[in-house]
Design a protein around this motif. Structure first.
Motif, mmCIF file in Angstrom:
data_model
loop_
_atom_site.group_PDB
_atom_site.id
_atom_site.type_symbol
_atom_site.label_atom_id
_atom_site.label_comp_id
_atom_site.label_asym_id
_atom_site.label_seq_id
_atom_site.Cartn_x
_atom_site.Cartn_y
_atom_site.Cartn_z
ATOM 1 N N ASP A 10 0.816 -1.212 0.000
ATOM 2 C CA ASP A 10 0.000 0.000 0.000
ATOM 3 C C ASP A 10 0.848 1.260 0.000
ATOM 4 O O ASP A 10 0.325 2.375 0.066
ATOM 5 N N GLY A 11 2.172 1.091 -0.065
ATOM 6 C CA GLY A 11 3.082 2.220 -0.109
ATOM 7 C C GLY A 11 3.549 2.712 1.246
ATOM 8 O O GLY A 11 4.325 3.668 1.323
ATOM 9 N N THR A 12 3.114 2.049 2.324
ATOM 10 C CA THR A 12 3.504 2.467 3.666
ATOM 11 C C THR A 12 4.944 2.047 3.964
ATOM 12 O O THR A 12 5.324 0.895 3.718
ATOM 13 N N VAL A 13 5.716 2.988 4.490
ATOM 14 C CA VAL A 13 7.091 2.714 4.898
ATOM 15 C C VAL A 13 7.087 2.354 6.378
ATOM 16 O O VAL A 13 6.595 3.122 7.205
ATOM 17 N N HIS A 14 7.620 1.197 6.719
ATOM 18 C CA HIS A 14 7.602 0.697 8.093
ATOM 19 C C HIS A 14 8.994 0.787 8.709
ATOM 20 O O HIS A 14 10.006 0.765 8.001
ATOM 21 N N ASP A 68 -0.183 -8.412 -8.467
ATOM 22 C CA ASP A 68 -0.569 -7.214 -9.203
ATOM 23 C C ASP A 68 0.709 -6.439 -9.542
ATOM 24 O O ASP A 68 1.329 -5.835 -8.665
ATOM 25 N N ARG A 69 1.109 -6.447 -10.792
ATOM 26 C CA ARG A 69 2.388 -5.866 -11.185
ATOM 27 C C ARG A 69 2.473 -4.375 -10.863
ATOM 28 O O ARG A 69 3.515 -3.882 -10.418
ATOM 29 N N ASP A 70 1.372 -3.644 -11.095
ATOM 30 C CA ASP A 70 1.399 -2.202 -10.849
ATOM 31 C C ASP A 70 1.606 -1.899 -9.369
ATOM 32 O O ASP A 70 2.343 -0.964 -9.006
ATOM 33 N N THR A 71 0.966 -2.699 -8.512
ATOM 34 C CA THR A 71 1.118 -2.488 -7.074
ATOM 35 C C THR A 71 2.542 -2.794 -6.625
ATOM 36 O O THR A 71 3.146 -2.051 -5.843
ATOM 37 N N SER A 74 4.837 -0.017 -7.765
ATOM 38 C CA SER A 74 4.728 1.179 -6.924
ATOM 39 C C SER A 74 5.505 1.015 -5.627
ATOM 40 O O SER A 74 6.196 1.938 -5.176
ATOM 41 N N ALA A 75 5.412 -0.171 -5.017
ATOM 42 C CA ALA A 75 6.149 -0.415 -3.771
ATOM 43 C C ALA A 75 7.660 -0.405 -4.024
ATOM 44 O O ALA A 75 8.435 0.099 -3.192
ATOM 45 N N ILE A 76 8.079 -0.954 -5.157
ATOM 46 C CA ILE A 76 9.497 -0.913 -5.523
ATOM 47 C C ILE A 76 9.966 0.529 -5.660
ATOM 48 O O ILE A 76 11.040 0.908 -5.176
ATOM 49 N N ASP A 77 9.151 1.360 -6.300
ATOM 50 C CA ASP A 77 9.504 2.771 -6.483
ATOM 51 C C ASP A 77 9.653 3.485 -5.137
ATOM 52 O O ASP A 77 10.575 4.287 -4.945
ATOM 53 N N VAL A 78 8.754 3.176 -4.206
ATOM 54 C CA VAL A 78 8.829 3.793 -2.878
ATOM 55 C C VAL A 78 10.117 3.359 -2.165
ATOM 56 O O VAL A 78 10.827 4.184 -1.574
ATOM 57 N N ALA A 79 10.412 2.065 -2.204
ATOM 58 C CA ALA A 79 11.621 1.562 -1.530
ATOM 59 C C ALA A 79 12.879 2.158 -2.153
ATOM 60 O O ALA A 79 13.817 2.540 -1.441
ATOM 61 N N GLU A 80 12.906 2.239 -3.452
ATOM 62 C CA GLU A 80 14.046 2.831 -4.159
ATOM 63 C C GLU A 80 14.240 4.288 -3.735
ATOM 64 O O GLU A 80 15.363 4.729 -3.446
ATOM 65 N N LYS A 81 13.146 5.036 -3.687
ATOM 66 C CA LYS A 81 13.220 6.446 -3.282
ATOM 67 C C LYS A 81 13.671 6.578 -1.833
ATOM 68 O O LYS A 81 14.494 7.441 -1.498
ATOM 69 N N GLN A 82 13.141 5.697 -0.961
ATOM 70 C CA GLN A 82 13.531 5.734 0.446
ATOM 71 C C GLN A 82 15.029 5.462 0.608
ATOM 72 O O GLN A 82 15.698 6.085 1.425
ATOM 73 N N TRP A 83 15.531 4.509 -0.169
ATOM 74 C CA TRP A 83 16.954 4.181 -0.094
ATOM 75 C C TRP A 83 17.802 5.403 -0.424
ATOM 76 O O TRP A 83 18.787 5.694 0.241
ATOM 77 N N GLN A 84 17.400 6.127 -1.432
ATOM 78 C CA GLN A 84 18.144 7.323 -1.830
ATOM 79 C C GLN A 84 18.012 8.431 -0.790
ATOM 80 O O GLN A 84 18.999 9.085 -0.426
ATOM 81 N N GLU A 85 16.800 8.645 -0.282
ATOM 82 C CA GLU A 85 16.546 9.782 0.609
ATOM 83 C C GLU A 85 17.113 9.582 2.004
ATOM 84 O O GLU A 85 17.340 10.564 2.725
ATOM 85 N N THR A 86 17.343 8.344 2.410
ATOM 86 C CA THR A 86 17.860 8.097 3.752
ATOM 87 C C THR A 86 19.361 7.842 3.772
ATOM 88 O O THR A 86 19.898 7.316 4.740
ATOM 89 N N THR A 111 0.657 -12.284 2.444
ATOM 90 C CA THR A 111 1.603 -11.306 2.973
ATOM 91 C C THR A 111 2.521 -10.868 1.842
ATOM 92 O O THR A 111 3.047 -11.709 1.114
ATOM 93 N N ALA A 112 2.701 -9.561 1.705
ATOM 94 C CA ALA A 112 3.526 -9.061 0.598
ATOM 95 C C ALA A 112 4.245 -7.796 1.034
ATOM 96 O O ALA A 112 3.620 -6.881 1.588
ATOM 97 N N TYR A 113 5.540 -7.737 0.787
ATOM 98 C CA TYR A 113 6.298 -6.548 1.148
ATOM 99 C C TYR A 113 7.601 -6.487 0.363
ATOM 100 O O TYR A 113 8.020 -7.460 -0.270
ATOM 101 N N VAL A 114 8.234 -5.327 0.420
ATOM 102 C CA VAL A 114 9.497 -5.061 -0.264
ATOM 103 C C VAL A 114 10.499 -4.597 0.773
ATOM 104 O O VAL A 114 10.167 -3.798 1.654
ATOM 105 N N MET A 115 11.727 -5.108 0.682
ATOM 106 C CA MET A 115 12.807 -4.676 1.565
ATOM 107 C C MET A 115 14.004 -4.237 0.732
ATOM 108 O O MET A 115 14.167 -4.656 -0.420
#
Length: 291
Positions: A10-14, A68-71, A74-86, A111-115
């Motif tokens: 869902d795009g939430t960063v934990h 769902d490939r689009d979902t 989107s989560a990959i994009d968020v994780a990638e951005k977080q990696w850069q910003e932190t 259960t689905a998530y990106v690390m």
């Protein structure tokens, strides 16, 4: 150094240091799920489409709902951005994890998530210095994949206990990595890599039909190599074929290309007329940047 990144679909960063999985999640209880590991390089996640293709294939083999490939994208994009910003300024691994969910809720959501996290030092050493490898019996015939679908040969599942045991055994014996052999003595794959031999300008790899995981990096390398005038082929290989090649490599999405410098303590010679090791490593580098 930045801590690991954890993102749900869902795009939430934990907070990665806060407990996340339920104790009865089937990923933890039974390894009942699939995963993919990608490389973030120069701020971009590489070969995303190929990894999502394989995630879909593995999920289908395990009767999991179609991702769902689009979902996921989107989560990959968020994780990638977080990696850069932190503060992540180097290479990182990015892992997609998809399990059947909780045992107590059999009709619930998977259960689905990106690390994401920094590439380990051992990876850089393997790229730079090469690796010592031992061959181990995988315990099945190359025709098992076609006759026993329930064995899930060729799926990238979370059930990695055997692979980790093989790597621990190799380390105890003084080796860096493993190449599995079939019961007939045919070369299969590494616990976390694909085998490629280089002879002149010809690349060879074992066929996926033998029950190995189709390698996304191997596929990318072969596509780029063919475009640049190399010859590529799938072939049934034995240990003697590895020794006869100019060089042997274990390739994967994060380690990229690690040259086998010794096989069962036999020092692999460098062919004076063969392809230079840097030339193949650079080919792999180019290949993983093509999406």
């Amino acid at each position: 150094m930045v801590a690991q990144i954890l993102v749900t679909l869902d795009g939430t960063v934990h907070d990665p240091d806060v407990p996340f999985l339920h104790a009865d999640d089937l990923a933890a209880l039974r390894g009942d799920g699939v995963f993919e590991t990608l490389l973030i390089r120069s701020g971009r996640t590489r070969r995303v489409g190929a990894h999502l293709d394989r995630l879909e294939r593995s999920a289908e083999m395990m009767d999991l709902p179609k991702p769902d490939r689009d979902t996921w994208q989107s989560a990959i994009d968020v994780a990638e951005k977080q990696w850069q910003e932190t503060g992540g300024d180097g290479e990182a691994w990015l892992r997609l994890v998809y399990s059947r969910g909780r045992e107590s809720a059999p009709d619930g959501d998977p259960t689905a998530y990106v690390m994401a996290g920094a590439v380990a030092d051992r990876v850089n050493r393997a790229r730079a210095d090469g690796i010592s490898v031992v061959t181990l019996d995988r315990g099945f015939s190359t025709d098992l994949a076609g006759s026993a679908r329930w064995q899930l040969l060729g799926a990238k599942t979370l059930s990695y206990a055997t692979n980790m045991a093989a790597l621990r055994h190799a380390a105890d014996e003084g080796f860096d990595d493993v190449i599995y052999l079939s019961s007939e003595g045919f070369v299969l794959e590494g616990p976390r890599s694909t085998v490629i031999t280089v002879t002149g300008k010809t690349l060879a790899t074992p066929p996926a039909e033998s029950g190995i995981l189709p390698g996304t990096t191997q596929r990318a390398v072969f596509e780029t190599a063919e475009h640049e005038g190399w010859t590529t082929r799938t072939a049934t290989l034995r240990r003697a074929d590895l020794i006869a090649a100019d060089s042997v490599w274990l390739v994967s999405s994060v380690a990229l290309a690690a040259r086998v410098t010794s096989l069962n303590r036999y020092v692999m010679p460098v062919s004076p007329n063969g392809t230079d090791a840097h030339e193949f490593a650079e080919l792999v580098d180019r290949a993983i940047c093509v999406d």
